[in-house]
Motif scaffolding. Sequence first.
Motif, mmCIF file in Angstrom:
data_model
loop_
_atom_site.group_PDB
_atom_site.id
_atom_site.type_symbol
_atom_site.label_atom_id
_atom_site.label_comp_id
_atom_site.label_asym_id
_atom_site.label_seq_id
_atom_site.Cartn_x
_atom_site.Cartn_y
_atom_site.Cartn_z
ATOM 1 N N TYR A 154 63.243 73.230 -0.690
ATOM 2 C CA TYR A 154 62.024 73.601 0.035
ATOM 3 C C TYR A 154 60.819 72.830 -0.513
ATOM 4 C CZ TYR A 154 58.704 76.826 2.187
ATOM 5 O OH TYR A 154 57.702 77.379 2.907
ATOM 6 N N VAL A 155 60.709 72.768 -1.845
ATOM 7 C CA VAL A 155 59.575 72.064 -2.473
ATOM 8 C C VAL A 155 59.645 70.572 -2.162
ATOM 9 C CG1 VAL A 155 58.568 71.432 -4.674
ATOM 10 C CG2 VAL A 155 59.230 73.764 -4.268
ATOM 11 N N LEU A 156 60.865 69.993 -2.148
ATOM 12 C CA LEU A 156 60.995 68.573 -1.831
ATOM 13 C C LEU A 156 60.560 68.299 -0.398
ATOM 14 C CD1 LEU A 156 64.328 67.643 -3.602
ATOM 15 C CD2 LEU A 156 62.054 66.865 -4.140
ATOM 16 N N MET A 157 60.837 69.269 0.520
ATOM 17 C CA MET A 157 60.374 69.090 1.893
ATOM 18 C C MET A 157 58.854 69.211 1.973
ATOM 19 S SD MET A 157 63.480 71.059 3.613
ATOM 20 C CE MET A 157 63.016 71.278 5.288
ATOM 21 N N TRP A 158 58.300 70.072 1.144
ATOM 22 C CA TRP A 158 56.842 70.156 1.021
ATOM 23 C C TRP A 158 56.249 68.801 0.680
ATOM 24 C CZ3 TRP A 158 55.208 74.831 -2.450
ATOM 25 C CH2 TRP A 158 54.776 75.870 -1.622
ATOM 26 N N SER A 159 56.911 68.122 -0.254
ATOM 27 C CA SER A 159 56.417 66.823 -0.715
ATOM 28 C C SER A 159 56.341 65.850 0.457
ATOM 29 C CB SER A 159 57.339 66.327 -1.816
ATOM 30 O OG SER A 159 57.323 64.954 -1.870
ATOM 31 N N ILE A 160 57.397 65.856 1.302
ATOM 32 C CA ILE A 160 57.388 64.985 2.489
ATOM 33 C C ILE A 160 56.215 65.338 3.405
ATOM 34 C CG2 ILE A 160 58.619 64.522 4.642
ATOM 35 C CD1 ILE A 160 60.101 63.090 2.750
ATOM 36 N N SER A 161 55.980 66.653 3.582
ATOM 37 C CA SER A 161 54.930 67.032 4.535
ATOM 38 C C SER A 161 53.546 66.692 3.985
ATOM 39 C CB SER A 161 55.030 68.512 4.864
ATOM 40 O OG SER A 161 54.401 69.281 3.877
ATOM 41 N N TYR A 162 53.390 66.751 2.652
ATOM 42 C CA TYR A 162 52.111 66.308 2.075
ATOM 43 C C TYR A 162 51.904 64.822 2.317
ATOM 44 C CZ TYR A 162 50.922 70.543 -0.473
ATOM 45 O OH TYR A 162 50.558 71.799 -0.801
ATOM 46 N N MET A 163 53.025 64.054 2.199
ATOM 47 C CA MET A 163 52.890 62.616 2.402
ATOM 48 C C MET A 163 52.544 62.299 3.849
ATOM 49 S SD MET A 163 52.948 59.964 0.596
ATOM 50 C CE MET A 163 54.019 59.741 -0.794
ATOM 51 N N VAL A 170 48.601 61.470 -1.111
ATOM 52 C CA VAL A 170 49.619 60.747 -1.865
ATOM 53 C C VAL A 170 49.910 61.411 -3.208
ATOM 54 C CG1 VAL A 170 50.170 58.547 -2.923
ATOM 55 C CG2 VAL A 170 49.010 58.585 -0.745
ATOM 56 N N ALA A 171 48.853 61.651 -3.989
ATOM 57 C CA ALA A 171 49.074 62.154 -5.352
ATOM 58 C C ALA A 171 49.688 63.549 -5.324
ATOM 59 C CB ALA A 171 47.750 62.185 -6.107
ATOM 60 N N THR A 172 49.212 64.407 -4.402
ATOM 61 C CA THR A 172 49.770 65.752 -4.279
ATOM 62 C C THR A 172 51.246 65.687 -3.936
ATOM 63 O OG1 THR A 172 47.666 66.242 -3.256
ATOM 64 C CG2 THR A 172 49.280 67.998 -3.278
ATOM 65 N N SER A 173 51.575 64.775 -3.019
ATOM 66 C CA SER A 173 52.963 64.653 -2.596
ATOM 67 C C SER A 173 53.851 64.202 -3.747
ATOM 68 C CB SER A 173 53.037 63.657 -1.448
ATOM 69 O OG SER A 173 54.327 63.165 -1.345
ATOM 70 N N LEU A 174 53.383 63.210 -4.518
ATOM 71 C CA LEU A 174 54.200 62.710 -5.626
ATOM 72 C C LEU A 174 54.387 63.793 -6.688
ATOM 73 C CD1 LEU A 174 52.982 59.042 -6.058
ATOM 74 C CD2 LEU A 174 55.022 59.885 -4.963
ATOM 75 N N LEU A 218 56.410 56.821 4.662
ATOM 76 C CA LEU A 218 55.185 57.610 4.866
ATOM 77 C C LEU A 218 54.096 57.154 3.902
ATOM 78 C CD1 LEU A 218 56.700 61.128 5.368
ATOM 79 C CD2 LEU A 218 55.451 59.790 7.022
ATOM 80 N N LEU A 219 54.515 56.812 2.645
ATOM 81 C CA LEU A 219 53.544 56.336 1.660
ATOM 82 C C LEU A 219 52.898 55.044 2.127
ATOM 83 C CD1 LEU A 219 52.289 56.489 -1.162
ATOM 84 C CD2 LEU A 219 54.241 55.253 -2.019
ATOM 85 N N GLU A 220 53.716 54.172 2.758
ATOM 86 C CA GLU A 220 53.155 52.914 3.249
ATOM 87 C C GLU A 220 52.163 53.156 4.383
ATOM 88 O OE1 GLU A 220 56.501 50.544 4.041
ATOM 89 O OE2 GLU A 220 56.726 49.945 1.952
ATOM 90 N N GLU A 221 52.488 54.131 5.250
ATOM 91 C CA GLU A 221 51.536 54.471 6.306
ATOM 92 C C GLU A 221 50.213 54.958 5.706
ATOM 93 O OE1 GLU A 221 52.965 57.270 9.142
ATOM 94 O OE2 GLU A 221 54.718 56.039 9.570
ATOM 95 N N ALA A 222 50.346 55.881 4.709
ATOM 96 C CA ALA A 222 49.143 56.412 4.071
ATOM 97 C C ALA A 222 48.375 55.302 3.379
ATOM 98 C CB ALA A 222 49.534 57.493 3.066
ATOM 99 N N ALA A 223 49.107 54.364 2.748
ATOM 100 C CA ALA A 223 48.457 53.279 2.024
ATOM 101 C C ALA A 223 47.721 52.373 2.992
ATOM 102 C CB ALA A 223 49.487 52.495 1.235
ATOM 103 N N ALA A 224 48.333 52.165 4.174
ATOM 104 C CA ALA A 224 47.672 51.307 5.161
ATOM 105 C C ALA A 224 46.360 51.931 5.615
ATOM 106 C CB ALA A 224 48.586 51.081 6.348
ATOM 107 N N GLN A 225 46.305 53.292 5.636
ATOM 108 C CA GLN A 225 45.062 53.934 6.046
ATOM 109 C C GLN A 225 44.010 53.891 4.941
ATOM 110 O OE1 GLN A 225 46.053 57.858 7.136
ATOM 111 N NE2 GLN A 225 47.418 57.225 8.794
#
Lengths: 80, 367
Positions: free
Chosen positions: A29-38, A43-47, B151-158
Motif C-alpha cells: 500500500y505504501v509503495l503504491m502511495w509512492s507512485i501516486s505522489y510521483m 518528487v522528494a515525498t515520493s522517494l 513519472l519522475l521524468e515527467e515531473a522533472a520535465a515540468q
Amino acid sequence: MSFRRAVGRLRGFTPLLTAGLALLAFSIYVLMWSISYMERAMVATSLLTGLVGFSLLSASLYLLRLAAYVYGVDAEREKR
Amino acid sequence: MVNTKRILQLVLHIAPLVVFWDLIKSVLTIIVNLKTEPLSLEIIPVVAGGASALLTALSGSTLLYSITIAVLMMPSAASHTVSVPWIGIVGLFAMLFLDSFTTSFRVGRGYSVIVRSVDVVKTYAVLAGLTLLSISILYYIGGYFANLISLLEEAAAQRISWMGGASHILRIVVVVSSVAVAVSIVKSVGSVVALFTLPSRAASLEYLKNTVELDVVFKPFFTRIMVFAASLAFYPVLLSLLSTIALANLTAWLAASLPQLQLLPVLDVLFNIVVFLIASHIISRVVGLEIPFRLTRGRFVYAVALLLLIYTAAVKLAVDGGAPIAAAITSPDFNSLARVVATSYTNYAHYILNFVELLSRFLGVAP
C-alpha cells in the motif's frame, strides 16, 4: 479443552505469520502511495515514501522468515 | 568406449553458444563492419553481452551464464519495458542440472537411488512454483521502478529542467538498484518458501538459538547510494580544508618546479579523486545508518580528527591574514574559513552542472 488448544496454536507461528502478512500488505500500500505522489510531481515525498515502503517490505519478510522457523520447530514435533 | 562425462561437459560449453547465438552473431557483424561504420554508444550493451556469452561458452560456468542473461535484460529495462528472455532462463535450468550432474557423475560406477514418485512430483512442483514466484517478483519490481522513473521524468520535465539531461545515467542507476533490491527480496522469499515446504526442526532450533543472526541491526535500503550522495555533499568541504592547509601550496610548488610537464590539471583531478575516497570512507565510518547508534573508538577518532582539521585550517587562515602565531592559535579565523567553504560549494555546483551538460552532449541527448 478446545479453547486451550486454540491458545496453544496462537502461541506458535500464527501471530508472526499474521503480523508478517499484514505488514506485507501495508508495505505494498505504501509503495503504491509512492507512485501516486510521483504522479502529482512531489518528487522528494515520493522517494521518501518508497524508502519507507521498502523498509517495511524487508521487515515483513523478516517476520515471515521467523514464522517459518517457528513453524519448522512445531511441524516436525507433530510428525513424531 | 564413449566417455559420457566428456560429452556432457562438451554440451555445457555448446549450450550457451546455441542460446546466445543471435548476440554473438551481432557482435561479429559489428567487428566486421568496424572499418566502415562509426562506433556509437548504443553498441556497448551488445558488445558486453557478446563478450560475456563467449566467456560463458569458453568456461561453461553457470555464474557467467546468469550474468549474460542479466546483461541481455539491461537495455530492455532501461527503455521502460521488462522483457524476460524465456529461452535463456530454461537454458539456465538445463545448465544448472548438467553442472551438478557432471560434478557428481563418475564413469563406471553405477548406483541407484530409490525415491518415491510422490516426492519427485512434489520437488518439481515446488521448483516450478518457486521459479514462477521469483520471475513474477522480478517482473513486478522492475515494472514498479520503470513506472516510478517515467513519472519522475515527467515531473522533472515540468520542474527541474537540467535533470532531463541526466536521465540516461539516472535510468542506469535505477536499473542497477532495482535489480539489487529485487534479488534480495527474491532471496528472502525463497528462504521463507523453502522453510515452509521442507520444515526442519534441527535447522530451525539452530537458527532460533543463534542470537547473532536473530537480532538484526536495522539497515535501510539504498544505504550505499546514500553514503555516496552524502560523500558527494561532504567532499568539497574536506577538499577546501585540505587545500587551505597544505594542498594548494603543494600543487603550486609541484607545478612551478616542473613547468614543462603541465602537471596542474592532472594533479587537480588526482587530488579530487583521493579526497573523494577519503570523504566516502569517513562518511561510511562516522555517520553510519544503523540503529542503535553506537559510539566506537574509530568513530571518536575520526570525529576528533575532523575537528582538528577544521581548527588547523582556521589557524592557517589567521596566520595568512597577518596575525602572529600566538594570537592565531587562540583566535582562529573561522569567518574566512566559512567563506572558503561556501566558495567551494558554488564552484562545485558549477562543476557538476558543466559535467552534466557535457555528459548529455556526449550521449547525444542535448545538442
